[in-house]
Design an enzyme around this catalytic site. Structure first.
Site, PDB file in Angstrom:
ATOM      1  N   ASN A   1       0.819  -1.207   0.000  1.00  9.36           N
ATOM      2  CA  ASN A   1       0.000   0.000   0.000  1.00  9.36           C
ATOM      3  C   ASN A   1       0.847   1.248   0.000  1.00  9.36           C
ATOM      4  O   ASN A   1       1.986   1.222   0.460  1.00  9.36           O
ATOM      5  CB  ASN A   1      -0.919  -0.006   1.232  1.00  9.36           C
TER       6      ASN A   1
ATOM      7  N   ASP B   1     -10.938  -6.752  -1.109  1.00  9.87           N
ATOM      8  CA  ASP B   1     -12.164  -5.947  -1.091  1.00  9.87           C
ATOM      9  C   ASP B   1     -13.337  -6.783  -1.594  1.00  9.87           C
ATOM     10  O   ASP B   1     -14.448  -6.710  -1.063  1.00  9.87           O
ATOM     11  CB  ASP B   1     -12.002  -4.702  -1.960  1.00  9.87           C
TER      12      ASP B   1
ATOM     13  N   ARG C   1     -14.213  -9.328   1.112  1.00 12.79           N
ATOM     14  CA  ARG C   1     -14.976  -8.667   2.179  1.00 12.79           C
ATOM     15  C   ARG C   1     -16.399  -8.371   1.739  1.00 12.79           C
ATOM     16  O   ARG C   1     -17.358  -8.615   2.479  1.00 12.79           O
ATOM     17  CB  ARG C   1     -14.276  -7.364   2.594  1.00 12.79           C
TER      18      ARG C   1
ATOM     19  N   HIS D   1      -8.213   1.038  -4.175  1.00 10.60           N
ATOM     20  CA  HIS D   1      -8.050   0.202  -2.981  1.00 10.60           C
ATOM     21  C   HIS D   1      -7.738   1.047  -1.749  1.00 10.60           C
ATOM     22  O   HIS D   1      -6.724   0.856  -1.077  1.00 10.60           O
ATOM     23  CB  HIS D   1      -6.945  -0.831  -3.239  1.00 10.60           C
TER      24      HIS D   1
END
Lengths: 298, 344
Positions: free
Chosen positions: A97, A128, A131, A155
């Site tokens: 990230n 994602d 989830r 993201h």
């Protein structure tokens, strides 16, 4: 554990000998080889088909993914330089990230090295999707294994846009449910950072999601013609240079972007799409500028 | 048919499509609760992930003295069947255990370079004793999968605790030796140059050093390896744990391969509970196949835990010698565990 892997190269700046010795005892077909430190980085990449990059530091409570930029941008830049020099044809799976920026960073590095193939550079957004699938199934009491929700955009926070109207199997949501679920999916990473109270961010679910995406890529590389995953890739689906959407994977990488997902959006989704674009644009530009400001190591 | 890494969790049974893509009719698969005690630790975390991926699990309770809310939040996002709950601290142990069908115990401290598993005894024996006291109270009918070292002693400790509580069922207490089997298979496949997925090797005795006795004379596919190779493989299997402790240089012992092996064995227990026929794994259990009260060998797993304890089968001369040498050490470890349990 994946039967699709024949050789597994593990690279890090330290501690990887122990991890490799540990894993090597598993009675599964892949051979595990360890590489430690920058002097071994090149060898770790020779002959590799898929490079997965989870390197970098995780968030602590109160941090955004962007707060990681300064440290992680440099790490990603040097790793991708080595990828360009040693396995330019490999699929690159970017987990580090902030993905919204590290993917553009990777692209710039690869361009400067003259080896950029936009079909082979992927920001991993699978978590994602995982989830979204989990939260929707729980909310609507559906059998988890059947639920699939496409997630587009980017993201981080509001750049994560779950297209709940396109959930399969088709299911209807109230407006409050849409709002609740969308916000929960967008903040799920933060949910884990806070639950871990300083001990880190999502590791186990991220590993699972990353493994799923690697397996999809390997199936595509092996000729499976029916592989679809969401991923953050170079894209012409919107006016932004990078955008996550469902893609069809082949042995060349991105075979096609699934544009139909962006058609027939609900009002809520259209508003969310409009809202995410400026933030995503800024993150992309931050990544591009970071590389262009420096010479890429020869 | 798509192959998936998750299929490897289904040790040998009918292959199914990737667990991510196909539906299961929920009526056919029983509800099963699994508790992991020590879930926030080095083994506990990857083990919790693998158990979350197992479609036979309907409820997964993650317990530790700290850190479990974070691990549970992490793993709960995964789109698989089981409901997860995290429990932290002794006052939540009961809730974590209630209704469990299988309890996996990786709790405790790992070895550092130079330590034997027995060096862990003082700390881990106490931990195991209190966890087992709670198991006897809250889920006395659960299958207990003991990973905490030294297994050669912690299994007898557990037995004594359960006996005192009046809940002991010798068919339901297992020392997890699956990693020794996994190692034997991997090392044998490498030496014999056969595909590792096809290899089977029983490993008997105990779970420390020379008490680990791999029976390569019974290994399949047959390879007719020379004696020096058998010796080297035996030693390497016995020292496999130490190999990893040294490679990790103070950062711990085997966690990932232990989680893998632990998940394999727990999966076998669940299959047995669900009535899947012919589930056979090696495990350290109460046994009458030698003069020792506990001994690892192949066991058949069924609806009540151990259905059948298999004998050792034919042994080579080398293996007979190995068996003779391991008995005194294993006996001493068992007695050390029993003595500790009865001391307070």
């Amino acid at each position: 554990m994946s039967p699709l892997v024949s050789t597994l190269h593990l690279y890090d700046i330290a501690n990887v000998k122990g991890v490799a010795a540990d894993l090597s005892h598993c009675n599964t077909p892949s051979q595990v080889v360890d590489f430690t430190g920058t002097s071994e980085l090149a060898s770790s990449l020779k002959g590799v088909d898929v490079v997965v990059i989870p390197a970098g530091v995780p968030r602590k409570p109160g941090m955004t993914r962007d707060d990681l930029f300064n440290i992680n941008a440099n790490i990603v830049k040097s790793l991708v330089e080595a990828v360009a020099d040693n396995c330019p044809e490999a699929f690159i799976h970017m987990i580090s990230n902030p993905v919204n920026s590290t993917v553009p960073i990777a692209a710039e590095v690869l361009k400067q090295k003259g080896v950029y193939d936009p079909k082979k550079l992927f920001g991993v957004t699978t978590l994602d999707v995982v989830r979204a699938n989990t939260f929707v199934a729980q909310k609507k009491n559906l059998k988890l294994i059947d639920v699939d929700v496409p997630v587009v955009g980017g993201h981080a926070g509001i750049t994560i846009l779950p297209l709940l109207s396109k959930t399969r199997p088709s299911v209807s949501f109230t407006d409050e449910e849409i709002q609740e679920l969308t916000v929960r999916i967008q903040n799920a990473g933060t949910e884990v950072v806070e639950a871990k109270a300083g001990a880190g961010s999502a590791t186990l679910s991220m590993a699972y999601a990353a493994a799923r995406f690697v397996e999809s890529s390997l199936r595509a590389l092996d000729g499976d013609g029916d592989v679809y995953e969401c991923s953050y890739v170079q894209s012409d689906l919107t006016d932004l240079p990078f955008f996550a959407s469902r893609v069809k994977l082949s042995n060349k990488g991105v075979e096609a972007l699934i544009s139909s997902d962006l058609q027939g959006l609900t009002e809520y989704e259209q508003k969310a799409l409009d809202a995410l674009k400026p933030e995503l644009k800024a993150s992309i530009e931050k990544g591009v500028t970071f590389v262009q400001k420096q010479a890429v190591a020869a | 048919m798509r192959s998936s890494m998750f299929q490897l969790l289904r040790s040998g049974s009918a292959s199914r499509a990737s667990l991510l893509r196909r539906g299961y009719s929920s009526g056919a698969v029983p509800e099963r609760k699994v508790a992991v005690l020590g879930a926030a630790g080095g083994i506990g975390q990857p083990l919790s992930l693998l158990m979350k991926l197992n479609p036979l699990v309907s409820k997964l309770a993650l317990y530790d003295i700290a850190g479990t809310p974070g691990v549970a939040a992490d793993v709960s996002h995964i789109n698989t069947r089981s409901e997860i709950a995290g429990y932290a601290g002794e006052d939540q142990l009961g809730q974590a255990l209630e209704g469990s069908d299988v309890v996996i115990i990786p709790a405790g401290v790992p070895r550092k370079p130079g330590m034997t598993r027995d060096d862990l005894f003082n700390i881990n024996a106490g931990i195991v004793k209190s966890l087992c006291t709670a198991i006897a109270k809250y889920c006395p009918n659960a299958l207990v999968n003991m990973i905490s070292n030294p297994v050669n002693s912690t299994v007898p400790i557990a037995a004594e605790v359960f006996k005192k509580a009046g809940t002991y069922d010798e068919k339901k207490l297992f020392g997890v030796t699956t990693l020794d089997v996994v190692r034997a298979k991997t090392f044998y496949a490498g030496k014999a140059k056969v595909p590792v997925e096809e290899v089977n090797v029983p490993v008997v005795g105990g779970h420390a050093g020379i008490t680990i006795l791999p029976l390569f004379s019974q290994a399949t596919p047959k390879a007719n390896l020379p004696d020096e190779d058998i010796k080297a493989l035996t030693k390497r299997t016995q020292d496999g744990g130490t190999e990893v402790v040294e490679a990790k240089a103070g950062k711990g012992s085997a966690t990932l391969s232990m989680a893998y092996a632990g998940a394999l064995f727990a999966d076998a227990c669940l299959k047995g509970l669900n009535g899947v026929p012919d589930v056979v794994e090696c495990s350290f259990v109460q046994s009458s196949i030698t003069e020792l009260p506990f001994f690892a060998s192949k066991v058949k797993l069924g609806k009540n835990g151990v259905d059948e304890v298999f004998g050792l089968g034919p042994l080579s001369d080398y293996e007979k010698q190995g068996l003779e040498s391991l008995i005194p050490e294993l006996k001493a470890s068992i007695e050390k565990g029993i003595k500790f349990a009865n001391q307070s």
